[in-house]
Design a protein around this motif. Structure first.
Motif, PDB file in Angstrom:
ATOM      1  N   LYS A 115       0.752  -1.269   0.268  1.00 48.61           N
ATOM      2  CA  LYS A 115      -0.039   0.064   0.153  1.00 48.61           C
ATOM      3  C   LYS A 115       0.785   1.279  -0.104  1.00 48.61           C
ATOM      4  CE  LYS A 115      -3.185   1.792   3.320  1.00 48.61           C
ATOM      5  NZ  LYS A 115      -2.414   2.289   4.311  1.00 48.61           N
ATOM      6  N   GLU A 116       1.649   1.391   0.990  1.00 46.40           N
ATOM      7  CA  GLU A 116       2.716   2.661   0.978  1.00 46.40           C
ATOM      8  C   GLU A 116       3.430   2.842  -0.303  1.00 46.40           C
ATOM      9  OE1 GLU A 116       2.232   0.238   3.137  1.00 46.40           O
ATOM     10  OE2 GLU A 116       1.424   1.414   4.861  1.00 46.40           O
ATOM     11  N   VAL A 117       3.922   1.679  -0.996  1.00 45.37           N
ATOM     12  CA  VAL A 117       4.583   1.911  -2.054  1.00 45.37           C
ATOM     13  C   VAL A 117       3.634   2.583  -3.345  1.00 45.37           C
ATOM     14  CG1 VAL A 117       5.778   0.551  -4.220  1.00 45.37           C
ATOM     15  CG2 VAL A 117       6.168   0.003  -1.849  1.00 45.37           C
ATOM     16  N   ARG A 118       2.381   2.177  -3.359  1.00 46.08           N
ATOM     17  CA  ARG A 118       1.361   2.491  -4.124  1.00 46.08           C
ATOM     18  C   ARG A 118       1.193   3.910  -4.064  1.00 46.08           C
ATOM     19  NH1 ARG A 118       0.469  -1.302  -7.610  1.00 46.08           N
ATOM     20  NH2 ARG A 118      -0.494  -0.017  -8.978  1.00 46.08           N
ATOM     21  N   GLU A 119       1.013   4.340  -2.652  1.00 45.60           N
ATOM     22  CA  GLU A 119       0.645   5.857  -2.222  1.00 45.60           C
ATOM     23  C   GLU A 119       1.676   6.561  -3.179  1.00 45.60           C
ATOM     24  OE1 GLU A 119      -2.061   4.569   1.496  1.00 45.60           O
ATOM     25  OE2 GLU A 119      -0.061   5.448   1.632  1.00 45.60           O
ATOM     26  N   PHE A 120       2.908   6.257  -2.629  1.00 48.42           N
ATOM     27  CA  PHE A 120       3.896   7.083  -3.216  1.00 48.42           C
ATOM     28  C   PHE A 120       3.941   7.030  -4.493  1.00 48.42           C
ATOM     29  CE2 PHE A 120       8.436   6.805  -4.357  1.00 48.42           C
ATOM     30  CZ  PHE A 120       9.249   7.911  -3.916  1.00 48.42           C
ATOM     31  N   ALA A 121       4.081   6.212  -5.419  1.00 52.82           N
ATOM     32  CA  ALA A 121       3.923   6.248  -6.601  1.00 52.82           C
ATOM     33  C   ALA A 121       2.798   6.893  -7.394  1.00 52.82           C
ATOM     34  CB  ALA A 121       3.942   4.814  -7.419  1.00 52.82           C
ATOM     35  N   GLY A 138      -0.069   1.120 -17.541  1.00 51.50           N
ATOM     36  CA  GLY A 138       0.471   0.295 -16.139  1.00 51.50           C
ATOM     37  C   GLY A 138      -0.836  -0.637 -15.594  1.00 51.50           C
ATOM     38  N   ARG A 139      -1.325  -0.550 -14.557  1.00 51.86           N
ATOM     39  CA  ARG A 139      -2.519  -1.608 -14.408  1.00 51.86           C
ATOM     40  C   ARG A 139      -3.704  -0.793 -13.737  1.00 51.86           C
ATOM     41  NH1 ARG A 139       1.570  -3.400 -15.808  1.00 51.86           N
ATOM     42  NH2 ARG A 139       2.468  -5.478 -15.730  1.00 51.86           N
ATOM     43  N   ILE A 141      -4.093   2.819 -14.104  1.00 51.34           N
ATOM     44  CA  ILE A 141      -4.135   4.153 -14.379  1.00 51.34           C
ATOM     45  C   ILE A 141      -5.541   4.634 -14.684  1.00 51.34           C
ATOM     46  CG2 ILE A 141      -2.945   5.859 -16.007  1.00 51.34           C
ATOM     47  CD1 ILE A 141      -0.912   4.259 -14.001  1.00 51.34           C
ATOM     48  N   GLY A 142      -6.198   3.729 -15.590  1.00 51.86           N
ATOM     49  CA  GLY A 142      -7.589   3.943 -15.708  1.00 51.86           C
ATOM     50  C   GLY A 142      -8.701   4.161 -14.625  1.00 51.86           C
ATOM     51  N   THR A 143      -8.360   3.206 -13.614  1.00 51.51           N
ATOM     52  CA  THR A 143      -9.162   3.046 -12.445  1.00 51.51           C
ATOM     53  C   THR A 143      -8.951   3.874 -11.363  1.00 51.51           C
ATOM     54  OG1 THR A 143      -7.732   1.015 -11.839  1.00 51.51           O
ATOM     55  CG2 THR A 143      -9.971   0.395 -13.054  1.00 51.51           C
ATOM     56  N   VAL A 144      -7.514   3.990 -10.972  1.00 51.52           N
ATOM     57  CA  VAL A 144      -7.195   4.695  -9.930  1.00 51.52           C
ATOM     58  C   VAL A 144      -6.435   6.186 -10.194  1.00 51.52           C
ATOM     59  CG1 VAL A 144      -5.742   4.683  -7.752  1.00 51.52           C
ATOM     60  CG2 VAL A 144      -6.899   2.550  -8.411  1.00 51.52           C
ATOM     61  N   VAL A 145      -5.435   6.157 -11.189  1.00 53.31           N
ATOM     62  CA  VAL A 145      -4.681   7.101 -11.098  1.00 53.31           C
ATOM     63  C   VAL A 145      -5.226   8.333 -11.844  1.00 53.31           C
ATOM     64  CG1 VAL A 145      -2.512   8.192 -12.079  1.00 53.31           C
ATOM     65  CG2 VAL A 145      -2.539   5.971 -11.033  1.00 53.31           C
ATOM     66  N   PHE A 146      -6.059   8.068 -13.020  1.00 55.85           N
ATOM     67  CA  PHE A 146      -6.845   9.110 -13.700  1.00 55.85           C
ATOM     68  C   PHE A 146      -8.344   8.458 -13.995  1.00 55.85           C
ATOM     69  CE2 PHE A 146      -2.218   9.870 -15.361  1.00 55.85           C
ATOM     70  CZ  PHE A 146      -2.291  11.223 -14.515  1.00 55.85           C
ATOM     71  N   SER A 194      -3.501  -8.918 -10.339  1.00 51.52           N
ATOM     72  CA  SER A 194      -4.897  -8.983 -10.546  1.00 51.52           C
ATOM     73  C   SER A 194      -5.681  -9.454  -9.234  1.00 51.52           C
ATOM     74  CB  SER A 194      -5.479  -9.822 -11.719  1.00 51.52           C
ATOM     75  OG  SER A 194      -4.884 -11.195 -11.766  1.00 51.52           O
ATOM     76  N   HIS A 195      -4.762 -10.105  -8.205  1.00 52.72           N
ATOM     77  CA  HIS A 195      -5.425 -10.466  -7.064  1.00 52.72           C
ATOM     78  C   HIS A 195      -4.889  -9.663  -5.895  1.00 52.72           C
ATOM     79  CE1 HIS A 195      -6.139 -13.950  -9.725  1.00 52.72           C
ATOM     80  NE2 HIS A 195      -7.060 -14.059  -8.635  1.00 52.72           N
ATOM     81  N   ARG A 196      -4.250  -8.798  -5.899  1.00 48.92           N
ATOM     82  CA  ARG A 196      -3.768  -8.044  -4.837  1.00 48.92           C
ATOM     83  C   ARG A 196      -4.967  -7.196  -4.220  1.00 48.92           C
ATOM     84  NH1 ARG A 196      -0.144  -4.329  -8.713  1.00 48.92           N
ATOM     85  NH2 ARG A 196      -1.938  -2.977  -9.208  1.00 48.92           N
ATOM     86  N   GLU A 197      -4.607  -6.766  -2.744  1.00 43.29           N
ATOM     87  CA  GLU A 197      -5.866  -5.939  -1.839  1.00 43.29           C
ATOM     88  C   GLU A 197      -5.943  -4.599  -2.607  1.00 43.29           C
ATOM     89  OE1 GLU A 197      -6.155  -5.833   2.305  1.00 43.29           O
ATOM     90  OE2 GLU A 197      -5.783  -7.733   1.849  1.00 43.29           O
ATOM     91  N   VAL A 198      -4.680  -3.942  -2.961  1.00 38.84           N
ATOM     92  CA  VAL A 198      -4.677  -2.447  -3.174  1.00 38.84           C
ATOM     93  C   VAL A 198      -4.522  -2.379  -4.835  1.00 38.84           C
ATOM     94  CG1 VAL A 198      -3.716  -0.217  -2.512  1.00 38.84           C
ATOM     95  CG2 VAL A 198      -3.050  -2.250  -1.354  1.00 38.84           C
ATOM     96  N   SER A 199      -5.516  -1.506  -5.291  1.00 37.51           N
ATOM     97  CA  SER A 199      -5.883  -1.421  -6.641  1.00 37.51           C
ATOM     98  C   SER A 199      -5.319  -2.461  -7.542  1.00 37.51           C
ATOM     99  CB  SER A 199      -5.102  -0.225  -7.275  1.00 37.51           C
ATOM    100  OG  SER A 199      -4.144   0.490  -6.212  1.00 37.51           O
TER     101      SER A 199
END
Ligand code: DC
Length: 240
Positions: A115-121, A138-139, A141-146, A194-199
């Motif tokens: 989670k912390e790595v993703r928040e940072f990126a 990415g993986r 980008i359309g769902t979380v980043v933009f 595709s199975h991780r908890e965060v995004s």
């Protein structure tokens, strides 16, 4: 050349998500070149972070150690006119090539699931898109980043095609690499991504699917450019 002279107020955000090795970065680079946009490889950020963790023996199962390590990481994308692409720099060092090694690929999905790595990126990725005129792959980008991007593409390709493409790419650098190693690595990354908890990797509801298993590079660019034209026509011109 399609829309290179499009007014800056008409610039859009293009997101390209999808499975590992299905040609996202190739299409993203083609589009960025055609449109005069910035291309950002978000996976390179996770790879650079992984490289830093490996080099500095950071125990990424320990969140305190992860948080501390992240404070020592600075990632920049610097355009290289020779390769005509922006290259990844980690704390001032060009790591564009070393982050593609299998050593990094074997660990990157684990690191990218933190989670912390993703928040940072993600924070940096969002900032890079504030002036639009960007293609990011990415993986999430359309769902979380933009989530409000004007054009979202979800790419896919047959497994065998993906393995072969990655093999060709890595074999040039390391002739000892085997098809089986590549196949195992791709399957493992797709599963974790595709199975991780965060995004986790998901197709955004409003994404357009591009299966490029049987397409040439020119054909995939033509399809994507048609979508770009449709999306930019929908933006009102500042000149009325
Ligand atoms: O696109 P790539 O293969 O270089 O990505 C490397 C890894 O980083 C991939 O296994 C998943 C992860 N990644 C991610 O979780 N989110 C992104 N936006 C981009 C990549």
């Amino acid at each position: 050349m399609y829309l290179r002279f499009m007014s800056s107020s008409q610039k859009i955000i293009i997101t390209i998500d999808g499975w590992s090795s299905c040609g996202k970065s190739t299409l993203a680079k083609q589009l960025a070149k055609e449109l005069g946009y910035i291309y950002i490889d978000s996976g390179a950020m996770y790879r650079a972070i992984t490289l830093y963790f490996l080099r500095n023996h950071v125990d990424w199962t320990n969140i305190k150690a992860v948080k501390e390590a992240l404070t020592g990481i600075n990632i920049e994308f610097i355009f290289n006119p020779k390769s005509e692409s922006s290259e990844t720099h980690l704390n001032g060092e060009n790591v564009e090539y070393v982050i593609r090694d299998l050593v990094v690929a074997e660990k990157v999905s684990e690191v990218a699931a933190i989670k912390e790595v993703r928040e940072f990126a993600v924070k940096q990725q969002k900032a890079l898109g504030k002036n639009k005129g960007i293609v990011m792959d990415g993986r999430d980008i359309g769902t979380v980043v933009f989530p409000n991007a004007e054009l979202k593409i979800f790419m896919t390709a047959d497994n065998a095609v993906r393995v072969e493409r990655r093999f060709k790419e890595l074999y040039e650098k390391n002739p000892n690499i085997t098809i089986d190693e590549i196949k195992t690595n791709l399957e493992m990354r797709d599963y974790i991504d595709s199975h991780r908890e965060v995004s986790p990797l998901r197709q955004a509801k409003d994404a357009l699917v591009l299966d490029n298993s049987q397409l040439t590079m020119k054909q995939q660019l033509d399809i994507a450019m048609k979508w770009v034209r449709e999306r930019t026509r929908a933006i009102p011109s500042p000149f009325g």
